[in-house]
Design a protein around this motif. Sequence first.
Motif, PDB file in Angstrom:
ATOM      1  N   PHE A  36       0.817  -1.215   0.000  1.00 17.63           N
ATOM      2  CA  PHE A  36       0.000   0.000   0.000  1.00 17.63           C
ATOM      3  C   PHE A  36       0.856   1.274   0.000  1.00 17.63           C
ATOM      4  O   PHE A  36       0.351   2.350  -0.249  1.00 17.63           O
ATOM      5  CB  PHE A  36      -0.942   0.016   1.212  1.00 17.63           C
ATOM      6  CG  PHE A  36      -2.079  -0.940   1.110  1.00 17.63           C
ATOM      7  CD1 PHE A  36      -3.393  -0.491   1.146  1.00 17.63           C
ATOM      8  CD2 PHE A  36      -1.866  -2.314   0.991  1.00 17.63           C
ATOM      9  CE1 PHE A  36      -4.458  -1.367   1.057  1.00 17.63           C
ATOM     10  CE2 PHE A  36      -2.926  -3.206   0.905  1.00 17.63           C
ATOM     11  CZ  PHE A  36      -4.226  -2.731   0.940  1.00 17.63           C
ATOM     12  N   SER A  64     -11.926   4.809   3.548  1.00 20.74           N
ATOM     13  CA  SER A  64     -11.718   4.159   2.252  1.00 20.74           C
ATOM     14  C   SER A  64     -11.742   2.643   2.408  1.00 20.74           C
ATOM     15  O   SER A  64     -10.904   2.062   3.108  1.00 20.74           O
ATOM     16  CB  SER A  64     -10.383   4.597   1.649  1.00 20.74           C
ATOM     17  OG  SER A  64     -10.204   4.074   0.351  1.00 20.74           O
ATOM     18  N   ASP A  65     -12.724   2.012   1.769  1.00 19.83           N
ATOM     19  CA  ASP A  65     -12.822   0.553   1.751  1.00 19.83           C
ATOM     20  C   ASP A  65     -11.927   0.052   0.623  1.00 19.83           C
ATOM     21  O   ASP A  65     -12.261   0.187  -0.554  1.00 19.83           O
ATOM     22  CB  ASP A  65     -14.282   0.137   1.524  1.00 19.83           C
ATOM     23  CG  ASP A  65     -14.466  -1.372   1.493  1.00 19.83           C
ATOM     24  OD1 ASP A  65     -13.457  -2.102   1.425  1.00 19.83           O
ATOM     25  OD2 ASP A  65     -15.622  -1.830   1.514  1.00 19.83           O
ATOM     26  N   GLU A  66     -10.783  -0.531   0.968  1.00 19.29           N
ATOM     27  CA  GLU A  66      -9.787  -0.924  -0.025  1.00 19.29           C
ATOM     28  C   GLU A  66      -9.622  -2.438  -0.088  1.00 19.29           C
ATOM     29  O   GLU A  66      -8.531  -2.968  -0.312  1.00 19.29           O
ATOM     30  CB  GLU A  66      -8.457  -0.213   0.276  1.00 19.29           C
ATOM     31  CG  GLU A  66      -8.635   1.315   0.234  1.00 19.29           C
ATOM     32  CD  GLU A  66      -7.356   2.117   0.434  1.00 19.29           C
ATOM     33  OE1 GLU A  66      -6.292   1.499   0.698  1.00 19.29           O
ATOM     34  OE2 GLU A  66      -7.417   3.361   0.341  1.00 19.29           O
ATOM     35  N   SER A 121      -3.608   3.847  -2.570  1.00 22.41           N
ATOM     36  CA  SER A 121      -4.286   3.885  -1.279  1.00 22.41           C
ATOM     37  C   SER A 121      -4.365   5.323  -0.766  1.00 22.41           C
ATOM     38  O   SER A 121      -3.472   6.140  -1.031  1.00 22.41           O
ATOM     39  CB  SER A 121      -3.528   3.028  -0.264  1.00 22.41           C
ATOM     40  OG  SER A 121      -4.059   3.197   1.044  1.00 22.41           O
ATOM     41  N   LEU A 126      -3.802   5.993   2.085  1.00 25.90           N
ATOM     42  CA  LEU A 126      -2.667   6.064   3.008  1.00 25.90           C
ATOM     43  C   LEU A 126      -1.418   6.592   2.315  1.00 25.90           C
ATOM     44  O   LEU A 126      -0.462   7.003   2.979  1.00 25.90           O
ATOM     45  CB  LEU A 126      -2.371   4.681   3.587  1.00 25.90           C
ATOM     46  CG  LEU A 126      -3.453   4.059   4.477  1.00 25.90           C
ATOM     47  CD1 LEU A 126      -3.128   2.603   4.764  1.00 25.90           C
ATOM     48  CD2 LEU A 126      -3.604   4.852   5.773  1.00 25.90           C
ATOM     49  N   HIS A 130      -9.001   6.695   7.465  1.00 26.87           N
ATOM     50  CA  HIS A 130      -9.227   5.345   7.993  1.00 26.87           C
ATOM     51  C   HIS A 130      -9.446   4.397   6.813  1.00 26.87           C
ATOM     52  O   HIS A 130     -10.275   4.668   5.935  1.00 26.87           O
ATOM     53  CB  HIS A 130     -10.452   5.325   8.910  1.00 26.87           C
ATOM     54  CG  HIS A 130     -10.511   6.518   9.825  1.00 26.87           C
ATOM     55  ND1 HIS A 130      -9.729   6.627  10.953  1.00 26.87           N
ATOM     56  CD2 HIS A 130     -11.248   7.660   9.750  1.00 26.87           C
ATOM     57  CE1 HIS A 130      -9.989   7.784  11.551  1.00 26.87           C
ATOM     58  NE2 HIS A 130     -10.911   8.427  10.845  1.00 26.87           N
ATOM     59  N   VAL A 131      -8.724   3.304   6.799  1.00 25.15           N
ATOM     60  CA  VAL A 131      -8.781   2.349   5.681  1.00 25.15           C
ATOM     61  C   VAL A 131      -9.309   1.006   6.166  1.00 25.15           C
ATOM     62  O   VAL A 131      -8.899   0.504   7.226  1.00 25.15           O
ATOM     63  CB  VAL A 131      -7.383   2.177   5.045  1.00 25.15           C
ATOM     64  CG1 VAL A 131      -7.364   0.974   4.101  1.00 25.15           C
ATOM     65  CG2 VAL A 131      -6.989   3.432   4.277  1.00 25.15           C
ATOM     66  N   TYR A 165      -9.770  -3.059   5.268  1.00 28.13           N
ATOM     67  CA  TYR A 165      -9.152  -4.108   4.460  1.00 28.13           C
ATOM     68  C   TYR A 165      -9.510  -5.461   5.062  1.00 28.13           C
ATOM     69  O   TYR A 165      -9.966  -5.542   6.212  1.00 28.13           O
ATOM     70  CB  TYR A 165      -7.640  -3.915   4.408  1.00 28.13           C
ATOM     71  CG  TYR A 165      -6.947  -4.766   3.372  1.00 28.13           C
ATOM     72  CD1 TYR A 165      -7.304  -4.691   2.023  1.00 28.13           C
ATOM     73  CD2 TYR A 165      -5.942  -5.661   3.734  1.00 28.13           C
ATOM     74  CE1 TYR A 165      -6.675  -5.469   1.068  1.00 28.13           C
ATOM     75  CE2 TYR A 165      -5.303  -6.440   2.792  1.00 28.13           C
ATOM     76  CZ  TYR A 165      -5.676  -6.350   1.454  1.00 28.13           C
ATOM     77  OH  TYR A 165      -5.060  -7.137   0.513  1.00 28.13           O
ATOM     78  N   SER A 221      -5.650   2.948  10.965  1.00 29.86           N
ATOM     79  CA  SER A 221      -5.789   4.368  11.285  1.00 29.86           C
ATOM     80  C   SER A 221      -4.636   4.824  12.169  1.00 29.86           C
ATOM     81  O   SER A 221      -4.149   4.057  13.011  1.00 29.86           O
ATOM     82  CB  SER A 221      -7.121   4.627  11.990  1.00 29.86           C
ATOM     83  OG  SER A 221      -7.260   5.992  12.336  1.00 29.86           O
TER      84      SER A 221
END
Length: 335
Positions: free
Chosen positions: A9, A136-138, A157, A159, A172-173, A175, A193
């Motif tokens: 990422f 973000s929904d990755e 990403s 990030l 905030h991601v 995964y 996060s």
Amino acid sequence: MASHMNEYFRPVRQLDAENITFAAGVTALNEACALALCDPGDAILLGQYNYGAFPTDLVARTGLSFVYAAFGDSDQFSENCVKHFEAAYDQARQNGVNIRALLLCSPHNPLGRCYSQAALRGLAKFCEKNDLHLISDEIYALTVYQRPRHANESFTSVLAIDEGIIDPDRVHVLYGFSKDYAAGGLRLGCVISHNRAFTQAVRGGVCRFSSPSHFSMDIATKMLEDRPFIIRFLQDSIEALARQRVLVEALLDQSRISHLKEGNAGLFIWLDLSEFLDPYQQLDDGWAAEAALAAKLAAGGVVLSTGKRYQSPKPGNFRMIFSYDEGTLREGIKR
């Protein structure tokens, strides 16, 4: 997981174990983000096409609502998307709606596209300006393949967004293992996060009853520590998806079924079956016509997700998963 995400990422700030919170699937963490970042009566901003389970995951038990940005003919994955999110945000504020966060699905489900770096930077600036969190929904991050003779998009990403654009505490991601690793049965997801107060709230209260299985954690740890296996598995996966995308497009073209030409991420392709909707039923209620067509397809053994589930602006779109063997794909499209 921190080492794995640092490698793939490429975050501008290196991650460690304290930045990552695990739960029994990303579904639980969607709700955790809503509960930790918002109050009942607040709203979350999304694009009009989005993952169909978001309304259940983030709204069902939280007292929140969604505000949708519409894009018309604009490319919602380019920098132009920012003005549409701004317009939806401004209109919501005029209506007395308090938006607390912007939620992205990146790479996108159901359209299978990636946001450009310029779009992500613009959205980060928008969030910083308006005191919004960026979620973000990755979950499809590493399911991005290369299509021959096409302009392929790359995943970035949130990030990896340049420092100084947005306060890292706002980012905030999400995964998990269900998509990139074909391991949905592990029921294992995580939220990443740098915000310690957010992480504490999620760990200490919100996800107390969504703890992952120790068996799942053990399996996942062994997978991630076996770097040759992970590298080989991910490479085999994207090569297989690239082959299937070429095949499914050829089969759809032969059958004269309209589909989205762009995109090189995820396990699915976006279809336009509006010409097959019952014209009389469509005049009365287009969404009922879409549901009727879905039921007819299901009766023939072909199950597709309807466009309505993904907040499509018009009836007749369907999401088709193409990560099946060639025989199944050929038979399904023939039917």
